[in-house]
Design an enzyme around this catalytic site. Structure first.
Site, mmCIF file in Angstrom:
data_model
loop_
_atom_site.group_PDB
_atom_site.id
_atom_site.type_symbol
_atom_site.label_atom_id
_atom_site.label_comp_id
_atom_site.label_asym_id
_atom_site.label_seq_id
_atom_site.Cartn_x
_atom_site.Cartn_y
_atom_site.Cartn_z
ATOM 1 C CG HIS A 72 -2.092 -0.917 1.084
ATOM 2 N ND1 HIS A 72 -3.323 -0.652 1.630
ATOM 3 C CD2 HIS A 72 -2.217 -2.103 0.441
ATOM 4 C CE1 HIS A 72 -4.164 -1.644 1.329
ATOM 5 N NE2 HIS A 72 -3.507 -2.539 0.620
ATOM 6 C CE1 TYR A 201 -5.247 3.589 9.105
ATOM 7 C CE2 TYR A 201 -5.813 3.372 11.428
ATOM 8 C CZ TYR A 201 -5.065 2.987 10.340
ATOM 9 O OH TYR A 201 -4.123 1.989 10.482
ATOM 10 N N PRO A 293 -4.483 -0.149 18.904
ATOM 11 C CG PRO A 293 -6.468 -1.181 18.244
ATOM 12 C CD PRO A 293 -5.764 -0.631 19.451
ATOM 13 C CE LYS A 297 3.900 2.701 13.611
ATOM 14 N NZ LYS A 297 3.816 2.176 12.255
ATOM 15 C CE1 TYR A 385 -1.261 3.505 9.752
ATOM 16 C CE2 TYR A 385 -0.332 2.908 7.612
ATOM 17 C CZ TYR A 385 -1.287 2.739 8.605
ATOM 18 O OH TYR A 385 -2.257 1.783 8.438
HETATM 19 C C1 PHB Z 1 -6.409 -4.598 10.862
HETATM 20 O O1 PHB Z 1 -6.448 -4.799 9.642
HETATM 21 O O2 PHB Z 1 -6.802 -5.447 11.673
HETATM 22 C C2 PHB Z 1 -5.883 -3.294 11.350
HETATM 23 C C3 PHB Z 1 -5.357 -2.395 10.439
HETATM 24 C C4 PHB Z 1 -4.878 -1.179 10.868
HETATM 25 C C5 PHB Z 1 -4.932 -0.859 12.208
HETATM 26 C C6 PHB Z 1 -5.438 -1.768 13.123
HETATM 27 C C7 PHB Z 1 -5.926 -2.993 12.696
HETATM 28 O O3 PHB Z 1 -4.482 0.358 12.630
#
Ligand code: PHB
Ligand code: APR
Length: 394
Positions: A72, A201, A293, A297, A385
């Site tokens: 990505h 997000y 989450p 990280k 990130y």
């Molecule tokens: C996930 O795909 O489970 C996932 C992706 C990004 C995050 C947290 C969880 O920040």
């Protein structure tokens, strides 16, 4: 029984360390409380930093990830219904993240472990650690009803937040740093195509939402929920409705829904212990630290701990550099605290906190406006990130 490194726990930390040591010819034994199927059944994160991808290649387990993982170049943030794409690749001089589920990483590592002939004992419920301060620590456990004593040079505590390794360190040695957040994430996994090719997000007055994926046909979505929520009260339909309400209309309109394969609520916390070592015991991954989450990280920090301990052990066994062992914790913690900061910051920025007053709200909005409206702000977010660099071990 004898070995060089006793590894407690067969999650990603333990399996990856074991695999790197196998390839370097450093003997090790892995002890895991659960069965392999149980470990594979846990649904966890899925965004890998470049540093972790490189380490998996170095461990010889990158092949399927190369084929099936998705690179990505960017990620989206939604603020006030407005979609903002962060060009990770452009903002970081060409760095990216790879979407490949932790379950798949674990599966690949388990296969490599079997191929390497490394000794692994699953369903060992009663591991205990002894003589950590001596130069020959011991691990005791029961195998087929018989007591076993494993004598080793060093112990790697890779047994997660609830493991015994951290608890085996005498009282008063560790300092704990912790923040518990007043909400959790309700996650749903489904065999539906992802709503967007990149992660989204979303900050929304009803709470945070995240659109993620595992493959072109499997999606992972999350919504922020109160700590008193119970997963039984969330039908699939209720989940999809709530998710749609938190997404911009054009995104919600494209969302393909379907039955859940898994649905669970995870509380959010930040947690660090210092130091991450005692005598000949070293803590790695979730055994030493937890992040919320939001910054993706958790798994990546486990990988950087593994990289650090592995490179130190290589120098110990090849060049006799035992002086490096004392530096393990400090090296790890410098990177961990930066990721703790980033995860805390992302969490604060994108979630609704129950006790937010109008002043806090304006400050938060200004911060989001600034970060997304400034090249420096976007670059800072992107750099964190994709993952900060690993420290050299010399
Ligand atoms: C996930 O795909 O489970 C996932 C992706 C990004 C995050 C947290 C969880 O920040
Ligand atoms: N004896 C042996 N094994 C144990 C014990 C014990 N007393 N206690 C726990 N374990 C095992 C668990 O069953 C689990 O399989 O240790 C393993 C720890 O694995 P994880 O919890 O996955 O932790 P880790 O390997 O550090 O992985 C990094 O960071 O953010 C997360 O999603 C990410 O789970 C990932 C983790």
């Amino acid at each position: 029984m004898n070995t060089c490194i006793a590894i407690i726990g067969a999650g990603p930390s333990g399996l990856l360390l074991g695999q790197l040591l196998q390839r370097a010819g450093i003997d090790n034994v892995i002890l895991e409380r659960q069965s392999a199927d149980y470990v594979l059944g846990r649904i966890r994160a899925g965004v890998l930093e470049q540093g972790m991808v490189d380490l998996l290649h170095e461990a010889g387990v990158g092949e399927r990830m190369m084929r099936e993982g998705e690179v990505h170049d960017g990620v989206e943030l939604v603020v006030d219904g407005r979609r903002e794409r962060l060009d990770l690749h452009g903002l970081t001089g060409g760095r990216t993240v790879t979407v490949y589920g932790q379950t798949e990483v674990t599966r690949d590592l388990m296969q490599a472990r079997r191929d390497s002939g490394g000794r692994t004992f699953y369903e060992v419920p009663d591991v205990s650690l002894h003589d950590l301060d001596s130069d020959r620590p011991r691990v005791r456990f029961t195998l087929d009803g018989e007591p076993v004593e494993l004598s080793c040079d060093y112990i790697a505590g890779c047994d997660g937040y609830h493991g015994i390794s951290r608890q085996s360190i005498p009282a008063g040695v560790l300092q704990t740093f912790e923040r518990v957040y007043p909400f959790g994430w309700l996650g749903l996994l489904s065999d539906t195509p992802p709503v967007n090719p990149e992660l989204i997000y979303a900050s929304h007055p009803r709470g945070f939402a995240l659109c993620s994926m595992r493959s072109p046909t499997r999606s992972r979505y999350y919504v922020q929920v109160g700590l008193d929520e119970r997963v039984e009260d969330w039908s699939d339909e209720r989940f999809w409705d709530e998710l749609k309400r938190r997404l911009p209309e054009e995104v919600a309109g494209q969302l393909v829904t379907g039955p859940s394969l898994e649905k669970s609520i995870a509380p959010l916390r930040s947690f660090v212990v210092e130091p991450m070592q005692h005598g000949r015991l070293f803590l790695l991954g979730d055994a030493a630290h937890i992040v919320p989450p939001t910054g993706a990280k958790g798994l990546n920090l486990a990988a950087s701990d593994v990289s650090t301990l592995y490179r130190i052990l290589l120098k110990v066994y090849r060049d006799g550099r035992t002086d490096l062992l004392a530096r393990y914790s400090a090296i790890c913690l410098r990177r961990i605290w930066k990721a703790e900061r980033f995860s805390w910051w992302m969490t604060r920025l994108l979630h609704r906190f129950p006790d937010t007053d109008p002043f806090d709200e304006r400050i938060l909005r200004a911060e989001l406006d600034y970060v997304l409206g400034s090249e420096a702000g976007r670059r800072t977010l992107a750099e964190n990130y994709v993952g900060l660099p690993y420290e050299a071990i010399e």
